[in-house]
Design a protein around this motif. Structure first.
Motif, PDB file in Angstrom:
ATOM      1  N   ILE A 153       0.827  -1.204   0.000  1.00  0.00           N
ATOM      2  CA  ILE A 153       0.000   0.000   0.000  1.00  0.00           C
ATOM      3  C   ILE A 153       0.863   1.258   0.000  1.00  0.00           C
ATOM      4  O   ILE A 153       0.539   2.262  -0.625  1.00  0.00           O
ATOM      5  N   ALA A 154       2.006   1.197   0.690  1.00  0.00           N
ATOM      6  CA  ALA A 154       2.883   2.371   0.782  1.00  0.00           C
ATOM      7  C   ALA A 154       3.610   2.664  -0.525  1.00  0.00           C
ATOM      8  O   ALA A 154       4.173   3.742  -0.697  1.00  0.00           O
ATOM      9  N   GLN A 155       3.627   1.684  -1.452  1.00  0.00           N
ATOM     10  CA  GLN A 155       4.312   1.824  -2.745  1.00  0.00           C
ATOM     11  C   GLN A 155       5.773   2.238  -2.548  1.00  0.00           C
ATOM     12  O   GLN A 155       6.313   3.057  -3.296  1.00  0.00           O
ATOM     13  N   VAL A 195       9.655   7.088  -0.275  1.00  0.00           N
ATOM     14  CA  VAL A 195       8.917   6.828   0.964  1.00  0.00           C
ATOM     15  C   VAL A 195       7.657   7.689   1.082  1.00  0.00           C
ATOM     16  O   VAL A 195       6.703   7.313   1.763  1.00  0.00           O
ATOM     17  N   LEU A 196       7.645   8.839   0.433  1.00  0.00           N
ATOM     18  CA  LEU A 196       6.474   9.724   0.448  1.00  0.00           C
ATOM     19  C   LEU A 196       5.358   9.103  -0.401  1.00  0.00           C
ATOM     20  O   LEU A 196       5.630   8.253  -1.251  1.00  0.00           O
ATOM     21  N   PRO A 197       4.101   9.482  -0.181  1.00  0.00           N
ATOM     22  CA  PRO A 197       3.656  10.596   0.660  1.00  0.00           C
ATOM     23  C   PRO A 197       3.281  10.211   2.096  1.00  0.00           C
ATOM     24  O   PRO A 197       3.104  11.071   2.933  1.00  0.00           O
ATOM     25  N   LYS A 201       6.552   8.334   9.152  1.00  0.00           N
ATOM     26  CA  LYS A 201       5.324   8.516   9.912  1.00  0.00           C
ATOM     27  C   LYS A 201       5.230   9.920  10.506  1.00  0.00           C
ATOM     28  O   LYS A 201       6.236  10.601  10.727  1.00  0.00           O
ATOM     29  N   LYS A 202       4.008  10.319  10.772  1.00  0.00           N
ATOM     30  CA  LYS A 202       3.766  11.597  11.429  1.00  0.00           C
ATOM     31  C   LYS A 202       4.530  11.642  12.755  1.00  0.00           C
ATOM     32  O   LYS A 202       4.529  10.678  13.509  1.00  0.00           O
ATOM     33  N   GLY A 203       5.172  12.763  13.015  1.00  0.00           N
ATOM     34  CA  GLY A 203       5.946  12.928  14.243  1.00  0.00           C
ATOM     35  C   GLY A 203       7.434  12.747  14.046  1.00  0.00           C
ATOM     36  O   GLY A 203       8.224  13.072  14.934  1.00  0.00           O
ATOM     37  N   THR A 204       7.837  12.216  12.875  1.00  0.00           N
ATOM     38  CA  THR A 204       9.269  12.122  12.587  1.00  0.00           C
ATOM     39  C   THR A 204       9.830  13.513  12.301  1.00  0.00           C
ATOM     40  O   THR A 204       9.112  14.414  11.864  1.00  0.00           O
ATOM     41  N   VAL A 220      10.517  12.460  -7.324  1.00  0.00           N
ATOM     42  CA  VAL A 220      10.173  13.479  -6.347  1.00  0.00           C
ATOM     43  C   VAL A 220      11.215  13.434  -5.231  1.00  0.00           C
ATOM     44  O   VAL A 220      11.624  12.346  -4.809  1.00  0.00           O
ATOM     45  N   ASP A 221      11.670  14.596  -4.774  1.00  0.00           N
ATOM     46  CA  ASP A 221      12.619  14.613  -3.670  1.00  0.00           C
ATOM     47  C   ASP A 221      12.031  13.890  -2.464  1.00  0.00           C
ATOM     48  O   ASP A 221      10.829  13.999  -2.175  1.00  0.00           O
ATOM     49  N   GLN A 222      12.894  13.163  -1.746  1.00  0.00           N
ATOM     50  CA  GLN A 222      12.450  12.318  -0.641  1.00  0.00           C
ATOM     51  C   GLN A 222      13.325  12.545   0.595  1.00  0.00           C
ATOM     52  O   GLN A 222      14.533  12.791   0.469  1.00  0.00           O
ATOM     53  N   PRO A 223      12.748  12.435   1.787  1.00  0.00           N
ATOM     54  CA  PRO A 223      13.588  12.443   2.982  1.00  0.00           C
ATOM     55  C   PRO A 223      14.470  11.198   3.010  1.00  0.00           C
ATOM     56  O   PRO A 223      13.996  10.098   2.691  1.00  0.00           O
TER      57      PRO A 223
END
Length: 289
Positions: A153-155, A195-197, A201-204, A220-223
């Motif tokens: 699901i996270a692709q 890893v986006l979108p 996880k939220k809070g990182t 797309v640029d990624q963390p």
């Protein structure tokens, strides 16, 4: 006579108390590196990093490897030492460890101790559908705030093996201790992980962004590096970098050494003792001998 013995005992215990306290204060933090990936030679790069940490910073380290080689998905001997670890560092890819080896990993994760992960640790495990340990395929989400496995699901995927990555510090995070002395931009061989979108996880807290060079699709640029506090209150540092050639890049080396100090609650070194001599060629996927 009895009083005299009590006095001697009192003197004895008073004399050894400072020694015991000194030994407790000088106990070296134990960093356990858990290696098991088919592709990126973590079992070669991480021991070189560990040697540097022992020699230059006085840490104690232990290297655990898949046995008999990197392709052995069902056995990493010695995981019970995790109970004594002050920091666990994972570089895994699609392992199928038995339940008795998952137990010490789970115990470490839920202990709330600090934890670090590299690259393919996003897909540390690959249990088949219906296996009692299938839920452990989502280890990375709980441990690191990373995508829970490859694809799905996270692709979660990447931008092609012919790509590489330009890395830059997120300006607002430039004063984070982990970024002390790290070049504001540098280049690594790792092809950029997507890893986006939905992740991290939220809070990182994102520290570094990556831009794909020569991608095989629209990129797309990624963390590429972030910190977090997981649900067990453990301090987290994770990076999607970790190609063996990345370990020869000085800003990447310093980033990792800084992150290890930060995770252990130690002051990040202001003076850099590198450049580390880590020159491990990319092996890719090879069959066992």
């Amino acid at each position: 006579m009895r009083n005299f013995i009590y006095v001697l005992l009192g003197v004895f215990f008073l004399s050894i108390a400072p020694l015991a306290n000194a030994q407790k204060k000088t106990k070296k933090p134990l960093i356990v590196f858990v290696c098991g990936d088919h592709e990126y030679s973590g079992e070669q790069t991480l021991p070189l990093l560990a040697n540097f940490l022992e020699k230059e910073y006085g840490f104690e380290t232990k290297i655990l490897k898949s046995f008999p080689d990197q392709n052995a998905e069902k056995n990493i001997p010695g995981l019970e030492i995790l109970k004594d670890a002050d920091l666990a560092v994972f570089f895994l890819r699609w392992r199928l460890l038995p339940a008795d080896q998952i137990t010490p990993i789970e115990a470490y994760l839920t202990s709330g101790k600090p934890i670090m992960g590299f690259r393919t640790s996003t897909h540390s495990f690959n249990y088949p559908k219906g296996d009692p340990l299938e839920s452990y395929n989502g280890f990375a989400e709980r441990a690191f705030g990373a995508p829970p496995g490859w694809g799905g699901i996270a692709q979660h995927t990447h931008y092609g093996h012919n790509a590489s990555t330009d890395v830059r510090i997120i300006p607002e995070k430039a004063k984070h201790p982990i970024l002390t002395g790290v070049s504001p931009d540098f280049h690594v061989r790792s092809w950029l992980y997507r890893v986006l979108p939905d992740y991290p996880k939220k809070g990182t807290e994102w520290l570094l962004m990556g831009k794909a060079v020569n991608p095989d699709k629209v990129a797309v640029d990624q963390p590429v590096a972030w910190t977090w506090e997981n649900e067990y209150k453990g301090k987290v540092f994770f990076t999607t970098m970790g190609h063996p050639e990345d370990f020869s890049v000085e800003p990447f080396q310093r980033l990792i050494v800084n992150a290890i100090h930060w995770e252990l609650g130690k002051e990040v070194p202001k003076k850099w003792k590198g450049n580390l001599n880590i020159n491990v060629p990319y092996r890719g996927m090879v069959n066992s001998k």
